[in-house]
Enzyme design. Structure first.
Site, PDB file in Angstrom:
ATOM      1  NE  ARG A  75       3.209  14.676  -0.293  1.00  0.00           N
ATOM      2  CZ  ARG A  75       2.026  14.109  -0.025  1.00  0.00           C
ATOM      3  NH1 ARG A  75       1.018  14.851   0.397  1.00  0.00           N
ATOM      4  NH2 ARG A  75       1.854  12.808  -0.168  1.00  0.00           N
ATOM      5  CG  ASN A 112      -7.085  14.275   5.578  1.00  0.00           C
ATOM      6  OD1 ASN A 112      -8.297  14.389   5.575  1.00  0.00           O
ATOM      7  ND2 ASN A 112      -6.479  13.109   5.640  1.00  0.00           N
ATOM      8  CB  THR A 134      -5.994  10.424   0.247  1.00  0.00           C
ATOM      9  OG1 THR A 134      -5.003   9.627   0.899  1.00  0.00           O
ATOM     10  CG2 THR A 134      -7.190  10.499   1.163  1.00  0.00           C
ATOM     11  CG  ASP A 136      -3.125   7.882   3.135  1.00  0.00           C
ATOM     12  OD1 ASP A 136      -2.535   6.927   2.586  1.00  0.00           O
ATOM     13  OD2 ASP A 136      -2.586   8.988   3.333  1.00  0.00           O
ATOM     14  NE  ARG A 171      14.721 -16.090   3.870  1.00  0.00           N
ATOM     15  CZ  ARG A 171      15.372 -15.858   2.744  1.00  0.00           C
ATOM     16  NH1 ARG A 171      14.751 -15.289   1.718  1.00  0.00           N
ATOM     17  NH2 ARG A 171      16.637 -16.180   2.625  1.00  0.00           N
ATOM     18  N   GLY A 179      -0.193   4.611   4.217  1.00  0.00           N
ATOM     19  CA  GLY A 179      -1.413   5.018   4.927  1.00  0.00           C
ATOM     20  C   GLY A 179      -1.216   6.214   5.842  1.00  0.00           C
ATOM     21  CG  HIS A 180       0.264  10.411   6.599  1.00  0.00           C
ATOM     22  ND1 HIS A 180      -0.453  11.539   6.877  1.00  0.00           N
ATOM     23  CD2 HIS A 180       1.553  10.719   6.857  1.00  0.00           C
ATOM     24  CE1 HIS A 180       0.365  12.496   7.288  1.00  0.00           C
ATOM     25  NE2 HIS A 180       1.590  12.019   7.270  1.00  0.00           N
ATOM     26  CD  GLU A 231       3.238   5.693   5.388  1.00  0.00           C
ATOM     27  OE1 GLU A 231       4.361   6.197   5.245  1.00  0.00           O
ATOM     28  OE2 GLU A 231       2.275   5.957   4.630  1.00  0.00           O
ATOM     29  CD  GLN A 284       1.202   0.565  -0.551  1.00  0.00           C
ATOM     30  OE1 GLN A 284       0.489   0.190   0.342  1.00  0.00           O
ATOM     31  NE2 GLN A 284       2.385   1.115  -0.310  1.00  0.00           N
TER      32      GLN A 284
HETATM   33  O1  F6P Z   1      -1.223  10.398   1.482  1.00  0.00           O
HETATM   34  C1  F6P Z   1      -0.833   9.474   0.548  1.00  0.00           C
HETATM   35  C2  F6P Z   1       0.540   8.944   0.863  1.00  0.00           C
HETATM   36  O2  F6P Z   1       0.898   8.008  -0.117  1.00  0.00           O
HETATM   37  C3  F6P Z   1       0.700   8.346   2.261  1.00  0.00           C
HETATM   38  O3  F6P Z   1       0.183   7.053   2.348  1.00  0.00           O
HETATM   39  C4  F6P Z   1       2.178   8.449   2.458  1.00  0.00           C
HETATM   40  O4  F6P Z   1       2.498   8.541   3.827  1.00  0.00           O
HETATM   41  C5  F6P Z   1       2.536   9.739   1.755  1.00  0.00           C
HETATM   42  O5  F6P Z   1       1.490   9.993   0.839  1.00  0.00           O
HETATM   43  C6  F6P Z   1       3.839   9.710   1.017  1.00  0.00           C
HETATM   44  O6  F6P Z   1       4.104  10.997   0.578  1.00  0.00           O
HETATM   45  P1  F6P Z   1       5.141  11.403  -0.543  1.00  0.00           P
HETATM   46  O7  F6P Z   1       4.535  11.066  -1.866  1.00  0.00           O
HETATM   47  O8  F6P Z   1       5.310  12.859  -0.365  1.00  0.00           O
HETATM   48  O9  F6P Z   1       6.370  10.604  -0.310  1.00  0.00           O
END
Ligand code: F6P
Length: 359
Positions: A75, A112, A134, A136, A171, A179-180, A231, A284
């Site tokens: 990143r 993005n 992605t 997402d 339960r 999904g950010h 999330e 995922q």
């Molecule tokens: O953008 C993909 C993703 O997996 C999102 O769904 C999630 O919020 C984020 O990346 C998690 O990021 P990292 O791998 O930096 O923990």
């Protein structure tokens, strides 16, 4: 003359990164007599620090069904791209590497943030094309980003598995789906797994509405409930907070999932319910791409190669109504594709009794 093409995979990984690179490179090797492909390691990091490998056709062989990325990724936030740290100018360094290697084009496989940086490099004069990656599925301008369907498959299987244990124990489970800031994976996996309660960032929830649905299920003889929560799920109260305050609230969770908060709120309204939480997490993004992702990413890769061969730069490969196409990178940069709260996917789900916790 040799055609020199750089490739990098940037940001969070996903399934079908390798399949995309294979589609792109195979097309170039097949259509151009003399082509050299340079693979930058760990995304923009490799471009900044001249960390690369000269790829051979065999490097792209047998990888269509391999998860992760053969080049590695990292990143490199867009907002830090122009920040000079200890005299190191990242943008200048990337341009220098590109020039030094005499590249004719650079293919960026990114989501993005990475696509914003790709657009910035295009505006700096580099010949860039983008490929939408992605899980997402939130890149504006394309109906699909590769990785999404594989992630939905994994999230669905996970919800299925929670389903059986939830039923055995009567339960309530609140399960976090990735999904950010958007709810595409949660909506798709929630529907696929038959969840009656789906919580999305795009539709703020009221915990009393959620509780009402759980009670309704209990009354009808279903003692268990599996809630699929994105999330980024957000309560109606939190949705009214100024952005800064909400950010601070999320930071105060200290990495704990939103599902903990939802479970606590629900327990207050339903003191007798046995509530558990689960987080699917990075699984995922892992493992092999499914068949859909393999074929669509192959088609994306081929289109990427076509753009390069046609010298059609500053473009992002997209899927529009089933056809692979491209749009200007600058049109997508900085925009997100959200779930439409008034769209048919949501309104039709409501028709069969799914609640999004809002009404
Ligand atoms: O953008 C993909 C993703 O997996 C999102 O769904 C999630 O919020 C984020 O990346 C998690 O990021 P990292 O791998 O930096 O923990």
């Amino acid at each position: 003359m040799t055609l020199r093409v750089g490739i990098l995979t940037s940001g969070g990984d996903c399934q079908a990164l390798n399949a995309t690179m294979r589609g792109l490179s195979k097309t170039l090797y097949n259509c151009v007599d003399d082509v050299e492909i340079i693979g930058f390691k760990r995304g923009y990091y490799g471009l900044m620090h001249e960390d690369y490998v000269k790829m051979k056709p065999r490097d792209f062989s047998g990888i269509i069904n391999e998860g992760g990325t053969i080049l590695g990724t990292s990143r490199q936030p867009f907002k830090e791209m122009r920040v000079i740290v200890d005299g190191f100018d990242k943008v200048a360094a990337m341009k220098k590497t590109y020039k030094k290697l005499n590249l004719d084009a650079l293919a960026v496989l990114g989501g993005n943030g990475s696509l914003k940086s790709a657009n910035m490099l295009a505006q700096e004069g580099l010949n860039v094309i983008g490929l939408p990656k992605t899980i997402d599925n939130d890149t504006w301008g394309t109906d699909y980003t590769f990785g999404f369907q594989s992630a939905v498959d994994i999230a669905t299987r996970y919800l299925d598995e929670i389903h059986t244990t939830a039923r055995s124990h009567s339960r309530v489970f609140v399960v976090e789906v990735m999904g950010h800031k958007v709810g595409h994976i949660t909506l798709a996996a929630g529907l696929a797994a038959g969840s009656d309660i789906i919580l999305l960032p795009e539709i703020p929830y009221d915990i009393n509405v959620v509780a009402k649905k759980v009670k309704k299920r209990q009354k009808s003889g279903k003692g268990f409930t599996v809630i699929a929560a994105a999330e980024g799920a957000i309560s109606k109260e939190d949705a009214t907070l100024p952005k800064k305050k909400y950010k601070a609230k999320v930071a105060a969770r200290n990495g704990a999932s939103v599902v903990k908060e939802i479970a606590t709120q629900l327990q207050e309204v339903l003191p007798d319910a046995e509530i558990r939480t689960a987080v699917i997490g990075h699984a995922q993004r892992g493992g092999r791409p499914d068949a859909y992702d393999r074929q669509i990413s192959t088609r994306f890769g081929i289109e990427g190669a076509r753009l390069i061969m046609n010298r059609s730069f500053g473009r992002l490969v997209v899927l529009k109504q089933g056809e692979v196409d491209s749009i200007a990178l600058e049109d997508t940069a900085g925009k997100l594709k959200y779930v439409d709260p008034n769209g048919k996917a949501v309104s039709n789900a409501r028709l069969m009794g799914v609640t999004f916790g809002d009404k």
